[in-house]
Write a protein that holds these residues in place. Structure first.
Motif, PDB file in Angstrom:
ATOM      1  N   SER A   2       0.826  -1.191   0.000  1.00  0.00           N
ATOM      2  CA  SER A   2       0.000   0.000   0.000  1.00  0.00           C
ATOM      3  C   SER A   2       0.867   1.251   0.000  1.00  0.00           C
ATOM      4  N   ALA A   3       0.203   2.383  -0.147  1.00  0.00           N
ATOM      5  CA  ALA A   3       0.916   3.650  -0.132  1.00  0.00           C
ATOM      6  C   ALA A   3       1.652   3.825   1.190  1.00  0.00           C
ATOM      7  N   ILE A   4       2.815   4.446   1.118  1.00  0.00           N
ATOM      8  CA  ILE A   4       3.645   4.611   2.299  1.00  0.00           C
ATOM      9  C   ILE A   4       3.083   5.724   3.172  1.00  0.00           C
ATOM     10  N   ASN A  59      -0.390  -8.996   8.561  1.00  0.00           N
ATOM     11  CA  ASN A  59       0.577  -7.957   8.916  1.00  0.00           C
ATOM     12  C   ASN A  59       1.933  -8.558   9.251  1.00  0.00           C
ATOM     13  N   HIS A  60       2.968  -8.020   8.592  1.00  0.00           N
ATOM     14  CA  HIS A  60       4.335  -8.512   8.767  1.00  0.00           C
ATOM     15  C   HIS A  60       5.306  -7.348   8.856  1.00  0.00           C
ATOM     16  N   THR A  61       6.450  -7.620   9.457  1.00  0.00           N
ATOM     17  CA  THR A  61       7.530  -6.635   9.500  1.00  0.00           C
ATOM     18  C   THR A  61       8.771  -7.262   8.889  1.00  0.00           C
ATOM     19  N   TYR A  62       9.338  -6.569   7.908  1.00  0.00           N
ATOM     20  CA  TYR A  62      10.510  -7.063   7.190  1.00  0.00           C
ATOM     21  C   TYR A  62      11.752  -6.284   7.614  1.00  0.00           C
ATOM     22  N   SER A  63      12.828  -7.015   7.903  1.00  0.00           N
ATOM     23  CA  SER A  63      14.125  -6.404   8.191  1.00  0.00           C
ATOM     24  C   SER A  63      15.107  -6.896   7.146  1.00  0.00           C
ATOM     25  N   VAL A  77      10.544  -2.476   7.734  1.00  0.00           N
ATOM     26  CA  VAL A  77       9.321  -2.015   7.082  1.00  0.00           C
ATOM     27  C   VAL A  77       8.128  -2.850   7.545  1.00  0.00           C
ATOM     28  N   HIS A  78       7.090  -2.180   8.010  1.00  0.00           N
ATOM     29  CA  HIS A  78       5.837  -2.843   8.371  1.00  0.00           C
ATOM     30  C   HIS A  78       4.914  -2.841   7.160  1.00  0.00           C
ATOM     31  N   GLY A  84      -0.945   0.120   6.286  1.00  0.00           N
ATOM     32  CA  GLY A  84      -0.390   0.105   4.945  1.00  0.00           C
ATOM     33  C   GLY A  84       1.086  -0.250   4.997  1.00  0.00           C
ATOM     34  N   THR A  85       1.903   0.464   4.241  1.00  0.00           N
ATOM     35  CA  THR A  85       3.348   0.269   4.249  1.00  0.00           C
ATOM     36  C   THR A  85       3.971   1.376   5.087  1.00  0.00           C
TER      37      THR A  85
END
Length: 203
Positions: A2-4, A59-63, A77-78, A84-85
């Motif tokens: 989604s939009a940041i 919902n995820h969080t990327y490292s 980044v969530h 959203g992002t």
């Protein structure tokens, strides 16, 4: 993705990156980040996702890191339907690191009668014995699991109804511990209605 959103400093740092290298580059990174997260080696071209934290199914969080124009940038980044992002952190790899999730609040069951400990000590002891029983622990675990992965009114109603059928109510574990450790001299203030209810419950 989604939009940041733009609530965090990480979003500001990422916006600066996009101003420097172009919005198309930033959009491409965000889109391919998911591909990297699903790859066996966590890579998609110049993007490496080395950690994925799953909050729930959506919902995820990327490292990880991204290499661009001879520089390596770290990111946290969530992504999902919560916000959203959302870029929590973006910057030099050594300054970013890996997402450290907050400790989740956990819940358990305590007597619905707030004066049980003081009015009916024998029943209070029964409750304390319940807490050690497998069925009690499994139900508390089930509530915490379902509340996290299947939140909503249906989950809450199911467990509230079950708790009520056992003469219990739901509280967080810190509050439960406070109630258990509370000395009799610190009986909580109760309303006239609660006092009457407690009195009528006495044998």
């Amino acid at each position: 993705m989604s939009a940041i959103t733009h609530a965090r400093k990480g979003n500001e740092d990422f916006s600066a990156f996009c101003e420097r290298f172009g919005d198309d580059v930033g959009i491409d990174i965000m889109e391919r980040m998911i591909d990297a997260a699903h790859a066996k080696d966590g890579r998609c071209g110049n993007i490496h996702v080395h950690d994925v934290h799953r909050h729930n199914a959506c919902n995820h969080t990327y490292s990880g890191t991204v290499e661009h124009a001879g520089e390596i940038f770290g990111f946290i980044v969530h992504s999902g339907d919560w916000n959203g992002t959302d870029v929590e952190e973006w910057g030099p790899e050594d300054d970013v690191g890996t997402y450290d999730p907050p400790r989740p609040t956990t819940y358990t069951f305590v007597p619905a009668n707030r004066t049980l400990k003081f009015d009916r000590p024998a029943m209070w002891q029964v409750y304390l014995q319940w807490r050690d029983q497998p069925w009690f622990k499994e139900k508390a675990h089930g509530y915490n699991y379902d509340r996290h992965f299947a939140p909503g009114g249906k989950t809450e109603s199911h467990y509230r109804d079950w708790a009520a059928s056992k003469g219990l109510r739901i509280v967080d574990t810190e509050e439960a511990q406070r109630i258990i450790e509370q000395p009799a001299s610190e009986a909580p203030a109760i309303s006239a209605q609660e006092l009457q209810t407690a009195w009528e419950a006495l044998p």
